[in-house]
Design a protein around this motif. Structure first.
Motif, PDB file in Angstrom:
ATOM      1  N   ILE A  17       0.827  -1.217   0.000  1.00 33.16           N
ATOM      2  CA  ILE A  17       0.000   0.000   0.000  1.00 33.16           C
ATOM      3  C   ILE A  17       0.862   1.268   0.000  1.00 33.16           C
ATOM      4  O   ILE A  17       0.338   2.366   0.145  1.00 33.16           O
ATOM      5  CB  ILE A  17      -0.978   0.026   1.196  1.00 33.16           C
ATOM      6  CG1 ILE A  17      -0.213   0.020   2.533  1.00 33.16           C
ATOM      7  CG2 ILE A  17      -1.944  -1.129   1.116  1.00 33.16           C
ATOM      8  CD1 ILE A  17      -1.122   0.176   3.741  1.00 33.16           C
ATOM      9  N   ARG A  18       2.188   1.120  -0.167  1.00 35.40           N
ATOM     10  CA  ARG A  18       3.038   2.308  -0.311  1.00 35.40           C
ATOM     11  C   ARG A  18       2.725   2.961  -1.655  1.00 35.40           C
ATOM     12  O   ARG A  18       2.699   2.273  -2.693  1.00 35.40           O
ATOM     13  CB  ARG A  18       4.530   1.929  -0.282  1.00 35.40           C
ATOM     14  CG  ARG A  18       5.038   1.478   1.075  1.00 35.40           C
ATOM     15  CD  ARG A  18       5.104   2.604   2.060  1.00 35.40           C
ATOM     16  NE  ARG A  18       5.945   3.709   1.593  1.00 35.40           N
ATOM     17  CZ  ARG A  18       6.041   4.854   2.231  1.00 35.40           C
ATOM     18  NH1 ARG A  18       5.331   5.063   3.319  1.00 35.40           N
ATOM     19  NH2 ARG A  18       6.836   5.802   1.772  1.00 35.40           N
ATOM     20  N   PRO A  19       2.485   4.279  -1.697  1.00 29.11           N
ATOM     21  CA  PRO A  19       2.117   4.902  -2.973  1.00 29.11           C
ATOM     22  C   PRO A  19       3.212   4.848  -4.024  1.00 29.11           C
ATOM     23  O   PRO A  19       2.925   4.851  -5.225  1.00 29.11           O
ATOM     24  CB  PRO A  19       1.813   6.363  -2.564  1.00 29.11           C
ATOM     25  CG  PRO A  19       2.463   6.559  -1.238  1.00 29.11           C
ATOM     26  CD  PRO A  19       2.445   5.213  -0.566  1.00 29.11           C
ATOM     27  N   GLU A  20       4.469   4.770  -3.586  1.00 30.12           N
ATOM     28  CA  GLU A  20       5.565   4.804  -4.565  1.00 30.12           C
ATOM     29  C   GLU A  20       5.825   3.462  -5.223  1.00 30.12           C
ATOM     30  O   GLU A  20       6.604   3.384  -6.173  1.00 30.12           O
ATOM     31  CB  GLU A  20       6.880   5.258  -3.893  1.00 30.12           C
ATOM     32  CG  GLU A  20       6.814   6.587  -3.182  1.00 30.12           C
ATOM     33  CD  GLU A  20       6.467   6.427  -1.711  1.00 30.12           C
ATOM     34  OE1 GLU A  20       6.072   5.296  -1.337  1.00 30.12           O
ATOM     35  OE2 GLU A  20       6.577   7.394  -0.950  1.00 30.12           O
ATOM     36  N   LEU A  21       5.217   2.380  -4.707  1.00 29.22           N
ATOM     37  CA  LEU A  21       5.573   1.037  -5.175  1.00 29.22           C
ATOM     38  C   LEU A  21       5.432   0.886  -6.693  1.00 29.22           C
ATOM     39  O   LEU A  21       6.344   0.411  -7.368  1.00 29.22           O
ATOM     40  CB  LEU A  21       4.704  -0.009  -4.466  1.00 29.22           C
ATOM     41  CG  LEU A  21       4.958  -1.453  -4.907  1.00 29.22           C
ATOM     42  CD1 LEU A  21       6.380  -1.874  -4.532  1.00 29.22           C
ATOM     43  CD2 LEU A  21       3.932  -2.398  -4.281  1.00 29.22           C
ATOM     44  N   GLY A  22       4.290   1.286  -7.230  1.00 30.25           N
ATOM     45  CA  GLY A  22       4.073   1.142  -8.664  1.00 30.25           C
ATOM     46  C   GLY A  22       5.071   1.934  -9.480  1.00 30.25           C
ATOM     47  O   GLY A  22       5.576   1.447 -10.498  1.00 30.25           O
ATOM     48  N   ALA A  23       5.377   3.162  -9.021  1.00 30.21           N
ATOM     49  CA  ALA A  23       6.319   4.012  -9.763  1.00 30.21           C
ATOM     50  C   ALA A  23       7.736   3.435  -9.710  1.00 30.21           C
ATOM     51  O   ALA A  23       8.476   3.505 -10.699  1.00 30.21           O
ATOM     52  CB  ALA A  23       6.307   5.427  -9.183  1.00 30.21           C
ATOM     53  N   CYS A 297       1.436  11.802 -14.302  1.00 27.25           N
ATOM     54  CA  CYS A 297       2.634  11.567 -13.471  1.00 27.25           C
ATOM     55  C   CYS A 297       2.227  11.286 -12.030  1.00 27.25           C
ATOM     56  O   CYS A 297       2.765  10.377 -11.382  1.00 27.25           O
ATOM     57  CB  CYS A 297       3.556  12.787 -13.491  1.00 27.25           C
ATOM     58  SG  CYS A 297       4.471  13.041 -15.008  1.00 27.25           S
ATOM     59  N   VAL A 298       1.281  12.063 -11.525  1.00 25.05           N
ATOM     60  CA  VAL A 298       0.854  11.920 -10.133  1.00 25.05           C
ATOM     61  C   VAL A 298       0.141  10.586  -9.928  1.00 25.05           C
ATOM     62  O   VAL A 298       0.359   9.899  -8.924  1.00 25.05           O
ATOM     63  CB  VAL A 298      -0.064  13.092  -9.733  1.00 25.05           C
ATOM     64  CG1 VAL A 298      -0.550  12.919  -8.306  1.00 25.05           C
ATOM     65  CG2 VAL A 298       0.685  14.417  -9.871  1.00 25.05           C
ATOM     66  N   VAL A 299      -0.693  10.213 -10.892  1.00 19.29           N
ATOM     67  CA  VAL A 299      -1.415   8.939 -10.775  1.00 19.29           C
ATOM     68  C   VAL A 299      -0.439   7.767 -10.839  1.00 19.29           C
ATOM     69  O   VAL A 299      -0.537   6.811 -10.065  1.00 19.29           O
ATOM     70  CB  VAL A 299      -2.479   8.829 -11.890  1.00 19.29           C
ATOM     71  CG1 VAL A 299      -3.115   7.441 -11.892  1.00 19.29           C
ATOM     72  CG2 VAL A 299      -3.550   9.885 -11.697  1.00 19.29           C
ATOM     73  N   ILE A 300       0.525   7.837 -11.757  1.00 15.14           N
ATOM     74  CA  ILE A 300       1.552   6.784 -11.813  1.00 15.14           C
ATOM     75  C   ILE A 300       2.293   6.715 -10.481  1.00 15.14           C
ATOM     76  O   ILE A 300       2.670   5.641 -10.010  1.00 15.14           O
ATOM     77  CB  ILE A 300       2.547   7.066 -12.955  1.00 15.14           C
ATOM     78  CG1 ILE A 300       1.864   6.909 -14.304  1.00 15.14           C
ATOM     79  CG2 ILE A 300       3.745   6.118 -12.875  1.00 15.14           C
ATOM     80  CD1 ILE A 300       2.747   7.324 -15.466  1.00 15.14           C
ATOM     81  N   GLY A 301       2.487   7.882  -9.857  1.00 18.54           N
ATOM     82  CA  GLY A 301       3.207   7.941  -8.577  1.00 18.54           C
ATOM     83  C   GLY A 301       2.403   7.417  -7.409  1.00 18.54           C
ATOM     84  O   GLY A 301       2.901   7.389  -6.280  1.00 18.54           O
ATOM     85  N   VAL A 313       7.446  11.831  -3.887  1.00 17.85           N
ATOM     86  CA  VAL A 313       8.515  11.012  -4.475  1.00 17.85           C
ATOM     87  C   VAL A 313       7.944  10.143  -5.590  1.00 17.85           C
ATOM     88  O   VAL A 313       8.559   9.974  -6.649  1.00 17.85           O
ATOM     89  CB  VAL A 313       9.180  10.144  -3.389  1.00 17.85           C
ATOM     90  CG1 VAL A 313      10.185   9.177  -4.009  1.00 17.85           C
ATOM     91  CG2 VAL A 313       9.871  11.027  -2.357  1.00 17.85           C
ATOM     92  N   GLY A 314       6.751   9.587  -5.363  1.00 17.94           N
ATOM     93  CA  GLY A 314       6.104   8.792  -6.405  1.00 17.94           C
ATOM     94  C   GLY A 314       5.834   9.612  -7.646  1.00 17.94           C
ATOM     95  O   GLY A 314       6.057   9.157  -8.770  1.00 17.94           O
ATOM     96  N   ALA A 315       5.339  10.849  -7.461  1.00 16.91           N
ATOM     97  CA  ALA A 315       5.075  11.720  -8.615  1.00 16.91           C
ATOM     98  C   ALA A 315       6.369  12.039  -9.366  1.00 16.91           C
ATOM     99  O   ALA A 315       6.387  12.090 -10.601  1.00 16.91           O
ATOM    100  CB  ALA A 315       4.405  13.008  -8.147  1.00 16.91           C
ATOM    101  N   ALA A 316       7.466  12.240  -8.618  1.00 13.96           N
ATOM    102  CA  ALA A 316       8.767  12.516  -9.254  1.00 13.96           C
ATOM    103  C   ALA A 316       9.229  11.301 -10.058  1.00 13.96           C
ATOM    104  O   ALA A 316       9.782  11.443 -11.165  1.00 13.96           O
ATOM    105  CB  ALA A 316       9.798  12.877  -8.197  1.00 13.96           C
TER     106      ALA A 316
END
Length: 365
Positions: A17-23, A297-301, A313-316
Motif C-alpha cells: 500500500i506504499r504509494p511509490e511502489l508502482g512508480a 505523473c501523479v497517478v503513476i506515482g 517522491v512517487g510523482a517525481a
C-alpha cells in the motif's frame, strides 16, 4: 472487540500500500527495457542522460504542484494554460514595456498565484467541482494569452527576452547551468565528451546541470518535506481524505486547498520562466496538454484520484518514467507518436493499480 488501530498488518501488505511502489517498479522496468533496446545508442552517455533528465525535470516541476493539490482532493486543469500565460506576461513586460526582467518575473509569479487563489476561492465558495472551475480557466487563460500576444505584438511568439535578461540579477536562477567548472574538469579528465572543432573546441558537451533540473530537485525535496514532516502536510492529507471530519478537528480545509491551488500556479510559473529563459522567447501555445501529463505523473506515482493519499517522491518517479520513455523512443528510433500510446496505456494501468490499493486501504479486499 479488537481496536482496528491495533490490528496487525503484515510487512508485505504495508509494502503493497506504499504509494511509490508502482512508480518504483515502473521506473526499473523502463530503465531495463531501454538499456536492452537502446543501450548502445548514446541514451546513457552524458549527453543522453542530460536530455532525459531535463525532460523528466519539466514533468516533475508541474507534477509536484499537481500532486499536493490532488492529495488535498482537487484538480487543476489550467496548469498548461498558466505556463503559456506566465511566459507571455514576462515577455510583454520585459521586452515591450521595458520592465527589468526581474520585475517582470516577480509580476508573473504574483499574477499567476493570484489566479491560483481565485481558482481555489471559486471552488470553495461555489461548491463546484474543481474539474469544472479549472477547465473554464484553461480556456480563459489560453484565450487571454493569445489575445495579449496579438494585441501587444501582433504575433503569438515574442522574442528578445534573452537579450533583455543579460546581467539581470534574477534571470540566472531560471536559465543557464551550474557547476560549469566541475564539468569542464570532467571534460579534461575524459569523463565527458568535448567538442573537437569550432569555437567551442575543448569545451565539454555537457556544460553543467541546467537550472531547470535544480528547480525540480528543490521543489521535490521541499514538497516531500512539507507533506511528510510538518503539521501542514497532515492538513493536506486530511483535507483530501475526509474534509468534513477534518473541519471538526480544526483543520482549515478551505485555506489549505486555496494554498495548494496557489502552489500549483507557482510551479507552473517556474516551468514557464525556465522555458522563457532557455529559449529567449515566449509562445502563446506553450504548455499545451501539460495539465494532463502532470496528472498522469501523479497517478503513476500512486496518488488516489479521490484525494487523501499519495507521494511527492512517487510523482517525481512518474515524471522520470515519462522523461526516459519520451527520449528512449527517440534514441531507439521509434515513431514519436508512440509516446501518446504509452501515456494512455500507462494511465489505465496506473488507475487499475490505484483502485486495487484503495480497496486494500479501505478494507474492501
Amino acid at each position: 472487540m479488537t481496536d482496528e488501530r491495533l490490528k496487525q498488518v503484515s510487512s508485505l501488505r504495508r509494502a503493497m500500500i506504499r504509494p511509490e511502489l508502482g512508480a518504483i517498479c515502473g521506473a526499473i522496468l523502463v530503465f531495463v527495457f531501454f538499456l536492452m533496446i537502446a543501450g548502445d545508442s548514446g541514451m546513457f552517455a552524458p549527453e543522453g542522460i542530460k536530455n532525459w533528465t531535463v525532460v523528466s525535470a519539466q514533468f516533475a516541476i508541474i507534477a509536484v504542484g499537481a500532486c499536493l493539490l490532488m492529495i488535498a482532493g482537487e484538480f487543476d486543469l489550467s496548469v498548461g494554460s498558466m505556463i503559456g500565460f506566465s511566459g507571455v506576461v514576462i515577455a510583454i513586460l520585459s521586452v515591450h514595456m521595458g520592465w527589468p526582467v526581474w520585475a517582470a518575473i516577480i509580476a508573473a509569479f504574483v499574477i499567476a498565484m493570484a489566479i491560483g487563489a481565485l481558482n481555489g476561492f471559486l471552488v470553495i465558495k461555489t461548491g463546484l467541482p474543481s474539474f469544472i472551475v479549472t477547465l473554464a480557466f484553461l480556456y480563459i487563460l489560453r484565450g487571454l494569452t493569445i489575445w495579449l500576444s496579438i494585441t501587444t505584438t501582433r504575433q503569438t511568439i515574442i522574442g528578445g527576452v534573452k537579450e533583455a535578461a543579460v546581467g539581470d540579477p534574477l534571470a540566472f536562477l531560471f536559465g543557464g547551468v551550474i557547476f560549469k567548472d566541475l564539468f569542464k574538469w570532467f571534460g579534461d579528465m575524459g569523463w565527458v565528451g568535448t567538442f573537437t572543432r569550432g569555437t567551442r573546441a575543448g569545451q565539454p558537451i555537457v556544460e553543467g546541470i541546467p537550472m531547470l533540473v535544480v528547480w525540480a530537485i528543490v521543489l521535490v525535496i521541499f514538497a516531500h518535506f512539507v507533506l511528510t514532516r510538518t503539521r501542514f502536510g497532515n492538513w493536506i492529507f486530511a483535507s483530501g481524505g475526509d474534509a468534513k471530519a477534518a473541519r471538526y478537528v480544526g483543520v482549515p480545509v478551505d485555506r489549505v486547498k486555496i494554498m495548494m491551488f496557489m502552489f500549483t500556479a507557482f510551479c507552473a510559473t517556474v516551468f514557464a520562466t525556465c522555458q522563457v529563459m532557455e529559449f529567449g522567447s515566449a509562445a502563446a501555445d506553450r504548455g499545451l496538454l501539460k495539465e494532463f501529463e502532470a496528472i498522469i505523473c501523479v497517478v503513476i506515482g500512486g496518488a488516489l484520484l479521490t484525494g487523501g493519499y499519495g507521494s511527492v517522491v512517487g510523482a517525481a518517479l512518474g515524471a522520470l518514467i515519462f522523461g526516459v520513455v519520451q527520449q528512449g523512443l527517440f534514441f531507439a528510433g521509434a515513431e514519436s507518436s508512440l509516446f501518446r500510446v504509452f501515456l494512455g496505456t500507462i494511465l489505465i494501468l496506473a488507475v487499475i493499480m490505484n483502485t486495487y490499493i484503495r480497496r486494500m486501504i479501505t478494507g474492501e479486499r
